[in-house]
Design a protein around this motif. Structure first.
Motif, short mmCIF file in Angstrom:
data_model
loop_
_atom_site.label_atom_id
_atom_site.label_comp_id
_atom_site.label_asym_id
_atom_site.label_seq_id
_atom_site.Cartn_x
_atom_site.Cartn_y
_atom_site.Cartn_z
N SER A 123 -46.07 86.37 60.32
CA SER A 123 -45.68 86.63 61.71
C SER A 123 -46.16 88.01 62.13
CB SER A 123 -44.16 86.53 61.86
OG SER A 123 -43.53 87.58 61.13
N ASP A 124 -46.19 88.24 63.44
CA ASP A 124 -46.59 89.56 63.94
C ASP A 124 -45.67 90.65 63.42
OD1 ASP A 124 -48.65 88.41 65.32
OD2 ASP A 124 -47.69 88.49 67.30
N GLU A 125 -44.38 90.34 63.32
CA GLU A 125 -43.42 91.33 62.85
C GLU A 125 -43.69 91.72 61.40
OE1 GLU A 125 -38.56 91.97 62.75
OE2 GLU A 125 -39.41 89.95 62.92
N ASP A 126 -44.00 90.74 60.55
CA ASP A 126 -44.29 91.04 59.16
C ASP A 126 -45.59 91.83 59.03
OD1 ASP A 126 -42.03 89.79 58.22
OD2 ASP A 126 -43.00 87.83 58.00
N ILE A 127 -46.57 91.54 59.87
CA ILE A 127 -47.84 92.27 59.83
C ILE A 127 -47.62 93.73 60.21
CG2 ILE A 127 -50.08 92.52 60.98
CD1 ILE A 127 -50.24 89.47 61.04
N ILE A 128 -46.79 93.96 61.22
CA ILE A 128 -46.53 95.35 61.65
C ILE A 128 -45.93 96.16 60.51
CG2 ILE A 128 -45.01 96.75 63.12
CD1 ILE A 128 -45.52 94.74 65.36
N TYR A 129 -45.10 95.52 59.68
CA TYR A 129 -44.46 96.24 58.58
C TYR A 129 -45.44 96.64 57.47
CZ TYR A 129 -39.68 95.97 60.22
OH TYR A 129 -38.53 96.16 60.95
N LEU A 130 -46.68 96.19 57.58
CA LEU A 130 -47.70 96.62 56.61
C LEU A 130 -48.03 98.10 56.75
CD1 LEU A 130 -50.21 93.61 56.80
CD2 LEU A 130 -48.66 94.17 54.91
N ILE A 131 -47.64 98.72 57.86
CA ILE A 131 -47.92 100.15 58.01
C ILE A 131 -47.16 100.98 56.98
CG2 ILE A 131 -48.35 99.89 60.49
CD1 ILE A 131 -45.63 101.14 61.03
N PHE A 132 -46.15 100.38 56.32
CA PHE A 132 -45.40 101.09 55.29
C PHE A 132 -46.05 100.96 53.91
CE2 PHE A 132 -41.95 100.21 58.41
CZ PHE A 132 -41.65 101.53 58.71
N GLU A 133 -47.17 100.24 53.83
CA GLU A 133 -47.86 100.09 52.55
C GLU A 133 -48.54 101.41 52.17
OE1 GLU A 133 -47.97 97.52 50.41
OE2 GLU A 133 -46.49 96.52 51.68
N PRO A 134 -48.51 101.79 50.89
CA PRO A 134 -49.19 103.02 50.46
C PRO A 134 -50.69 102.97 50.76
CG PRO A 134 -47.73 102.21 48.74
CD PRO A 134 -47.78 101.13 49.79
N LYS B 112 -56.35 93.51 60.70
CA LYS B 112 -57.76 93.79 60.43
C LYS B 112 -57.92 94.95 59.47
CE LYS B 112 -62.05 95.12 62.74
NZ LYS B 112 -62.67 95.54 64.04
N LYS B 113 -57.16 96.03 59.69
CA LYS B 113 -57.22 97.19 58.81
C LYS B 113 -56.72 96.85 57.41
CE LYS B 113 -58.83 100.65 61.25
NZ LYS B 113 -59.96 101.49 60.80
N ALA B 114 -55.64 96.04 57.34
CA ALA B 114 -55.09 95.66 56.03
C ALA B 114 -56.08 94.83 55.23
CB ALA B 114 -53.78 94.91 56.23
N ILE B 115 -56.79 93.94 55.91
CA ILE B 115 -57.81 93.12 55.23
C ILE B 115 -58.95 94.00 54.76
CG2 ILE B 115 -59.51 91.30 55.58
CD1 ILE B 115 -57.50 90.01 57.55
N PHE C 112 -52.11 102.94 53.66
CA PHE C 112 -52.50 102.29 54.92
C PHE C 112 -52.56 103.31 56.05
CE2 PHE C 112 -51.76 100.23 58.95
CZ PHE C 112 -52.64 99.15 58.90
N SER C 113 -53.60 103.19 56.89
CA SER C 113 -53.72 103.99 58.10
C SER C 113 -54.55 103.22 59.10
CB SER C 113 -54.38 105.35 57.82
OG SER C 113 -54.56 106.06 59.03
N SER C 114 -54.11 103.23 60.36
CA SER C 114 -54.84 102.52 61.41
C SER C 114 -55.74 103.45 62.21
CB SER C 114 -53.86 101.82 62.37
OG SER C 114 -53.02 102.78 62.98
N ALA C 115 -55.78 104.75 61.85
CA ALA C 115 -56.60 105.71 62.59
C ALA C 115 -58.07 105.44 62.35
CB ALA C 115 -56.25 107.14 62.17
#
Length: 641
Positions: free
Chosen positions: A410-421, A393-396, A423-426
């Motif tokens: 996959s869920d695993e690939d989505i989790i790795y989006l946290i390494f994108e410049p 949701k945050k990435a979109i 990106f923050s889920s806060a």
């Protein structure tokens, strides 16, 4: 060449930094358990040593702060003051000031203000001593009153009243004893002298000399010198560079004399053995235990938990494992960020943990272990884990991902989006998180030393982030191969397999090439085509990256190096495979360091320069690119990334 004063200064700084780190650790332990006598004694010893060392160096500011801390813990040792949270806050601040003062000695800059905290500690200690004295007086008064009450209840024996003369004599004696305690002590000594016991030594001086003779060591003139010495890191770096040059020169000599030096085989073998032993000895000197870094986190966890209003226990495991000091220094900031994230994003607030049936204290574990030529560091928390739906949701929202692509991942690939410049889920910006800076920097730092990072997270159960790091940067295993322009090397840490296939086993899908390896589709790229690009934007042009493929015959055998990075596999088609070799990689100088896809260079035995490929940069470009072109977008889509 350094002067003696500079050498002494370096030794002082090395010890002082270790002492302040140890103080942070001990303060944290004592904050959790105020009755920890061992911690109190250790802090007192450290502050006393630091004060003496600083005074000897003429660093009066450092000595003054250390002296105040020493006085405080002397009072704590003797139970004259009691610990409280306000005092701990000031102690941590004083240690921060100490670190700043020590740093100023190393790199002079703006003066550090320290008198405020020094005065504050002195005032606070005086106040605590006064409170403790008042409490002691009150306790003594209560005890005396209780004793009086107890005595009052005792049956009174009738006896003859003392005469007036006896009362006056008793009064005079009492006043004398109370006025001068020394007189009372002297009276006791006099009484003991008049009535000697059977054990009294008639000649005490002779007995003292005999006792001293018994305890005297057999040889009190022997000087003992420590087996450990302090060596500045720059000297080790210089030594390692010289060893690297020696290894390169050794390879060159053997290569040049290989054809004509068959009778010298034993000499070359001996040279090979000596240089190898020297290399590993120098590398071993540079190794340090990971607790050098791990011990810093007692203070970091304490401060971050206080800011987040959470309770967190820190566990350390495998601190005796060793790793190259330079690698430890490079990853230190990354590890700090991962720990702060684990507390801020992972571990829940106390109330939420209690509702979920967890203990109110969260647990953060740092562990290290060695495997072959790697050191594996894990950061584990027992928090809420990473929710893939929330990440998607945050990435979109940030435009990093479309809904269509998110549904295919996959869920695993989505989790790795946290390494994108960026990106923050806060949900909100705080002092710890929410600024969109951090995890991408962590990834780049790990990639720069040839390491990898992986995530294992379960919603509601916690997260483990694993860093796989080379144990040394001095030497690295590499696979040498040949392109049209010469020899190249690629680190073995990124090499998954080497295969040889014919052109008919390669399938063209759009503008991309694919093959199958171990029942998995692998994208292929000819490195010649990549390095023949005049500019990176040309990679999106129609069939530009298929030139070498279209020129080759159907029966031609192709040599392919399969690279694995960031859970992405890709095959590099090369002209020829050469050998596997330990290399000494040197960074490129300006302006060559700006060249894309090259991380450094080494010199081969024949004297030729061999460029080392930057595998992470190539993979990131092919799957993403700074400005994704049609070719790159299609490349990513067709490989399900």
């Amino acid at each position: 060449m350094q002067s003696g004063d500079d050498e002494i200064k370096e030794i002082f700084l090395s010890e002082a930094f270790e002492q302040t780190e140890e103080l942070n650790k001990l303060f944290t332990h004592l904050e959790k358990n105020h009755t920890n006598k061992q911690a109190i004694e250790a802090i007192f010893r450290i502050t006393h040593t630091l004060k003496a060392n600083a005074a000897g160096m003429g660093l009066e500011d450092i000595a003054a702060i250390a002296h105040v801390l020493e006085d405080i813990f002397n009072e704590i040792k003797t139970d004259n003051i009691t610990l409280n949270q306000d005092l701990f806050n000031d102690l941590f601040k004083a240690n921060d000031i100490l670190c700043a003062l020590i740093n100023q000695v190393k790199t002079p800059g703006l003066p550090v203000k320290f008198r405020g905290i020094k005065t504050k500690l002195e005032v606070r200690v005086k106040k605590l001593k006064d409170e403790a004295s008042e409490n002691n007086l009150q306790d003594a008064a209560h005890t005396s009153q209780a004793q009086l009450n107890k005595d009052y209840k005792k049956p009174v024996l009738k006896r003859k009243s003392p005469s007036k003369a006896q009362l006056e004599k008793a009064s005079r004696l009492t006043k004398t004893i109370l006025t001068d305690a020394k007189t009372g002590i002297d009276m006791i000594h006099a009484i003991q002298a008049l009535a000697p016991s059977e054990t009294t030594d008639p000649n005490p001086e002779e007995s003292i000399e005999k006792e001293a003779a018994k305890n005297k060591p057999a040889d009190d003139t022997k000087i003992v010198i420590s087996e450990n010495i302090h060596i500045p890191v720059r000297k080790l770096d210089n030594l390692l560079n010289l060893v690297g040059e020696l290894i390169i020169e050794k390879d060159r000599v053997i290569a040049l004399n290989g054809e004509h030096g068959k009778g010298r085989l034993n000499e070359y073998t001996r040279l090979q053995r000596i240089t190898s032993e020297l290399q590993f000895s120098v590398m071993d000197i540079r190794l340090v235990q990971v607790n050098v870094l791990f011990n810093k986190f007692h203070r970091i966890v304490r401060d971050v938990a206080a800011i987040e209003n959470k309770k967190v226990n820190l566990l350390l495991e495998g601190t005796e494992n060793e790793i190259d000091r330079n690698i430890l220094q490079i990853i230190s900031d990354s590890l700090v960020h991962l720990v702060r994230n684990a507390i801020s994003h992972g571990i829940e607030p106390k109330e939420q943990r209690i509702r979920q049936g967890k203990g109110e204290h969260g647990t953060l574990k740092l562990s290290a272990k060695s495997e072959k030529n790697e050191v594996i560091i894990e950061i584990t928390d027992d928090g809420q884990g990473i929710d893939p739906k929330r990440i998607a949701k945050k990435a979109i929202e940030k435009g990093l991902l479309t809904k269509e692509n998110a549904s295919l991942m996959s869920d695993e690939d989505i989790i790795y989006l946290i390494f994108e410049p960026g990106f923050s889920s806060a949900e909100k910006i705080t002092a710890i998180s929410g600024r969109g800076v951090g995890m991408d920097v962590v990834k780049k730092a790990i990639d720069s030393i040839g390491g990898t990072v992986s995530i294992d997270s379960q919603t509601g159960a916690g997260t483990t982030i694993t860093l796989r790091l080379p144990s040394s940067m001095a030497m690295k295993g590499a696979l040498l191969f040949e392109l049209e322009s010469g020899a190249f090397a690629i680190p073995l840490s990124y090499t998954k397999a080497v295969i040889a296939i014919s052109k008919k086993e390669i399938h063209q899908i759009g503008n991309n090439l694919m093959t199958t390896h171990l029942d998995k589709n692998i994208s292929l790229i000819y490195l010649n085509d990549l390095f023949n690009l005049k500019q990176l934007s040309d990679s999106g042009k129609e069939k530009f990256m298929l030139r070498s493929f279209n020129k080759s015959s159907m029966d031609e055998k192709l040599h392919i190096i399969i690279i694995s990075f960031n859970k992405k596999d890709i095959g590099f088609v090369v002209n020829k495979l050469l050998q596997q070799k330990e290399i000494v990689e040197k960074p490129l100088c300006k302006p060559l360091r700006e060249v894309k896809f090259i991380s450094g260079a080494t010199i081969l035995g024949n004297g030729n320069v061999c460029l080392v490929l930057d595998a992470p940069a190539i993979v990131n470009f092919l799957f993403k690119g700074s400005k994704p072109s049609t070719h790159q977008s299609q490349f990513a889509a067709e490989t399900n990334y």
